[in-house]
Design an enzyme around this catalytic site. Structure first.
Site, PDB file in Angstrom:
ATOM      1  N   HIS A  38      -7.395   7.010  -2.667  1.00 54.13           N
ATOM      2  CA  HIS A  38      -8.420   6.077  -2.202  1.00 54.13           C
ATOM      3  C   HIS A  38      -7.650   4.883  -1.648  1.00 54.13           C
ATOM      4  O   HIS A  38      -6.779   4.345  -2.340  1.00 54.13           O
ATOM      5  CB  HIS A  38      -9.310   5.653  -3.373  1.00 54.13           C
ATOM      6  CG  HIS A  38     -10.469   4.782  -3.006  1.00 54.13           C
ATOM      7  ND1 HIS A  38     -11.768   5.223  -3.120  1.00 54.13           N
ATOM      8  CD2 HIS A  38     -10.539   3.514  -2.550  1.00 54.13           C
ATOM      9  CE1 HIS A  38     -12.591   4.253  -2.750  1.00 54.13           C
ATOM     10  NE2 HIS A  38     -11.858   3.193  -2.400  1.00 54.13           N
ATOM     11  N   LEU A  39      -7.947   4.488  -0.445  1.00 54.83           N
ATOM     12  CA  LEU A  39      -7.265   3.363   0.186  1.00 54.83           C
ATOM     13  C   LEU A  39      -7.263   2.163  -0.752  1.00 54.83           C
ATOM     14  O   LEU A  39      -8.311   1.783  -1.279  1.00 54.83           O
ATOM     15  CB  LEU A  39      -7.965   3.006   1.491  1.00 54.83           C
ATOM     16  CG  LEU A  39      -7.455   1.795   2.261  1.00 54.83           C
ATOM     17  CD1 LEU A  39      -6.011   1.998   2.691  1.00 54.83           C
ATOM     18  CD2 LEU A  39      -8.335   1.521   3.463  1.00 54.83           C
ATOM     19  N   HIS A  40      -6.092   1.593  -0.990  1.00 59.08           N
ATOM     20  CA  HIS A  40      -5.995   0.413  -1.838  1.00 59.08           C
ATOM     21  C   HIS A  40      -4.690  -0.326  -1.562  1.00 59.08           C
ATOM     22  O   HIS A  40      -3.730   0.250  -1.089  1.00 59.08           O
ATOM     23  CB  HIS A  40      -6.094   0.776  -3.322  1.00 59.08           C
ATOM     24  CG  HIS A  40      -5.003   1.661  -3.823  1.00 59.08           C
ATOM     25  ND1 HIS A  40      -4.946   3.015  -3.555  1.00 59.08           N
ATOM     26  CD2 HIS A  40      -3.914   1.397  -4.581  1.00 59.08           C
ATOM     27  CE1 HIS A  40      -3.882   3.535  -4.130  1.00 59.08           C
ATOM     28  NE2 HIS A  40      -3.227   2.573  -4.759  1.00 59.08           N
ATOM     29  N   TRP A  41      -4.721  -1.613  -1.864  1.00 57.24           N
ATOM     30  CA  TRP A  41      -3.542  -2.457  -1.771  1.00 57.24           C
ATOM     31  C   TRP A  41      -3.294  -3.091  -3.130  1.00 57.24           C
ATOM     32  O   TRP A  41      -4.230  -3.372  -3.868  1.00 57.24           O
ATOM     33  CB  TRP A  41      -3.743  -3.583  -0.750  1.00 57.24           C
ATOM     34  CG  TRP A  41      -3.461  -3.199   0.655  1.00 57.24           C
ATOM     35  CD1 TRP A  41      -2.280  -3.334   1.319  1.00 57.24           C
ATOM     36  CD2 TRP A  41      -4.365  -2.635   1.597  1.00 57.24           C
ATOM     37  NE1 TRP A  41      -2.412  -2.876   2.604  1.00 57.24           N
ATOM     38  CE2 TRP A  41      -3.673  -2.441   2.800  1.00 57.24           C
ATOM     39  CE3 TRP A  41      -5.711  -2.258   1.539  1.00 57.24           C
ATOM     40  CZ2 TRP A  41      -4.266  -1.903   3.927  1.00 57.24           C
ATOM     41  CZ3 TRP A  41      -6.301  -1.710   2.653  1.00 57.24           C
ATOM     42  CH2 TRP A  41      -5.577  -1.542   3.825  1.00 57.24           C
ATOM     43  N   THR A  96       0.865  -1.170   0.000  1.00 60.04           N
ATOM     44  CA  THR A  96       0.000   0.000   0.000  1.00 60.04           C
ATOM     45  C   THR A  96       0.903   1.222   0.000  1.00 60.04           C
ATOM     46  O   THR A  96       2.034   1.165   0.485  1.00 60.04           O
ATOM     47  CB  THR A  96      -0.995   0.013   1.181  1.00 60.04           C
ATOM     48  OG1 THR A  96      -1.990   1.008   0.932  1.00 60.04           O
ATOM     49  CG2 THR A  96      -0.331   0.253   2.508  1.00 60.04           C
TER      50      THR A  96
END
Length: 111
Positions: free
Chosen positions: A97-100, A87
């Site tokens: 935007h929160l993402h992995w 991340t």
């Protein structure tokens, strides 16, 4: 358009994606412009700017995200022998935007 590819394009349906796994609150899909031979992105369906922006009321969502990441990473590792789970924060985070990323293999030539 905002600086949020995931809300603006993926979650809105404007950009079609190949889904890997989906729950009520989380989507895992093959990256639309992969940097690795195996490149999966995992996002919450709710807009959260980044990992450090998660608030206490979103901890259940974070656990659901981690479960999807764990299951997906286990599948990639079983099939390809290894993977990285990444991340990004701050300037490294192109989309806010929160993402992995779950990736495997050597980086592709991005010329």
């Amino acid at each position: 358009m905002t600086n949020d590819f995931y809300c603006d394009e993926v979650l809105s349906g404007k950009t079609a994606v190949e889904k890997v796994k989906e729950t009520a609150n989380v989507l895992a899909y093959h990256h639309t412009k992969p940097y690795y031979p195996v490149h999966i992105v995992v996002i919450p369906k709710k807009h959260i700017p980044s990992l450090i922006a998660i608030v206490e009321s979103e901890h259940d969502l974070l656990l659901e995200l981690m479960l999807v990441i764990k299951e997906t990473a286990a599948e990639v590792t079983k099939e390809y022998g290894s993977c990285k789970v990444i991340t990004n924060l701050g300037e490294y985070q192109d989309s806010k935007h929160l993402h992995w990323h779950i990736v495997s293999g050597q980086p592709l030539n991005q010329s």
